[in-house]
Design a protein around this motif. Sequence first.
Motif, PDB file in Angstrom:
ATOM      1  N   LEU A   1     -11.675   9.453   4.565  1.00 38.80           N
ATOM      2  CA  LEU A   1     -11.790   8.083   4.564  1.00 38.80           C
ATOM      3  C   LEU A   1     -12.820   7.330   3.682  1.00 38.80           C
ATOM      4  N   GLU A   2     -13.968   8.373   3.847  1.00 38.80           N
ATOM      5  CA  GLU A   2     -15.294   7.832   3.598  1.00 38.80           C
ATOM      6  C   GLU A   2     -15.267   7.176   2.221  1.00 38.80           C
ATOM      7  N   ASP A   3     -14.659   7.940   1.146  1.00 37.29           N
ATOM      8  CA  ASP A   3     -14.849   7.316  -0.458  1.00 37.29           C
ATOM      9  C   ASP A   3     -13.751   6.069  -0.502  1.00 37.29           C
ATOM     10  N   LEU A   4     -13.037   6.065   0.358  1.00 38.01           N
ATOM     11  CA  LEU A   4     -11.794   5.017   0.346  1.00 38.01           C
ATOM     12  C   LEU A   4     -12.302   3.577   0.719  1.00 38.01           C
ATOM     13  N   LEU A   5     -13.345   3.638   1.817  1.00 34.94           N
ATOM     14  CA  LEU A   5     -13.613   2.342   2.173  1.00 34.94           C
ATOM     15  C   LEU A   5     -14.855   1.983   1.481  1.00 34.94           C
TER      16      LEU A   5
ATOM     17  N   THR B   1      -2.339  14.251  -1.181  1.00 31.70           N
ATOM     18  CA  THR B   1      -3.917  14.895  -1.189  1.00 31.70           C
ATOM     19  C   THR B   1      -4.182  15.427  -0.050  1.00 31.70           C
TER      20      THR B   1
ATOM     21  N   LEU C   1      -2.195   9.431  -1.192  1.00 26.10           N
ATOM     22  CA  LEU C   1      -3.018   9.881  -0.338  1.00 26.10           C
ATOM     23  C   LEU C   1      -2.587  11.087   0.646  1.00 26.10           C
TER      24      LEU C   1
ATOM     25  N   PHE D   1       0.197   3.945  -2.857  1.00 22.15           N
ATOM     26  CA  PHE D   1      -1.240   4.350  -2.814  1.00 22.15           C
ATOM     27  C   PHE D   1      -1.026   5.610  -1.472  1.00 22.15           C
ATOM     28  N   ALA D   2      -0.353   5.100  -0.462  1.00 24.11           N
ATOM     29  CA  ALA D   2      -0.597   5.818   0.827  1.00 24.11           C
ATOM     30  C   ALA D   2       0.597   7.342   0.452  1.00 24.11           C
TER      31      ALA D   2
ATOM     32  N   SER E   1       0.638  -1.398  -0.068  1.00 23.14           N
ATOM     33  CA  SER E   1       0.147  -0.065  -0.188  1.00 23.14           C
ATOM     34  C   SER E   1       0.870   1.210   0.019  1.00 23.14           C
TER      35      SER E   1
END
Length: 93
Positions: A85-89, A20, A17, A13-14, A10
Amino acid sequence: VDLGQYKQKSRKFAEGLSQTIEEQLQSWSLSRAEKEIALLMLKGLSNREIGDIRGTSEATIRQQGSSIFQKSNLSGRSELSAFFLEDLLIIQS
């Protein structure tokens, strides 16, 4: 998969993120201290833990936290975490 393998998989990706999140914190016009506190909050640290790390009192961290929430138009830690986090999970059925 153990923790080390997960972190390795990860990492790319991290990094994206993290960039961002940094851009979003900047767009809220947070001070350097507020950005650091926001990141520590996202990591799940308590006000006491953040104060210990930063060498300040819990009251100072609470005050800076209030400023973060005011500038971001979020109501607290839960909304701060959910914002990122909402859209990642994604829940799969």
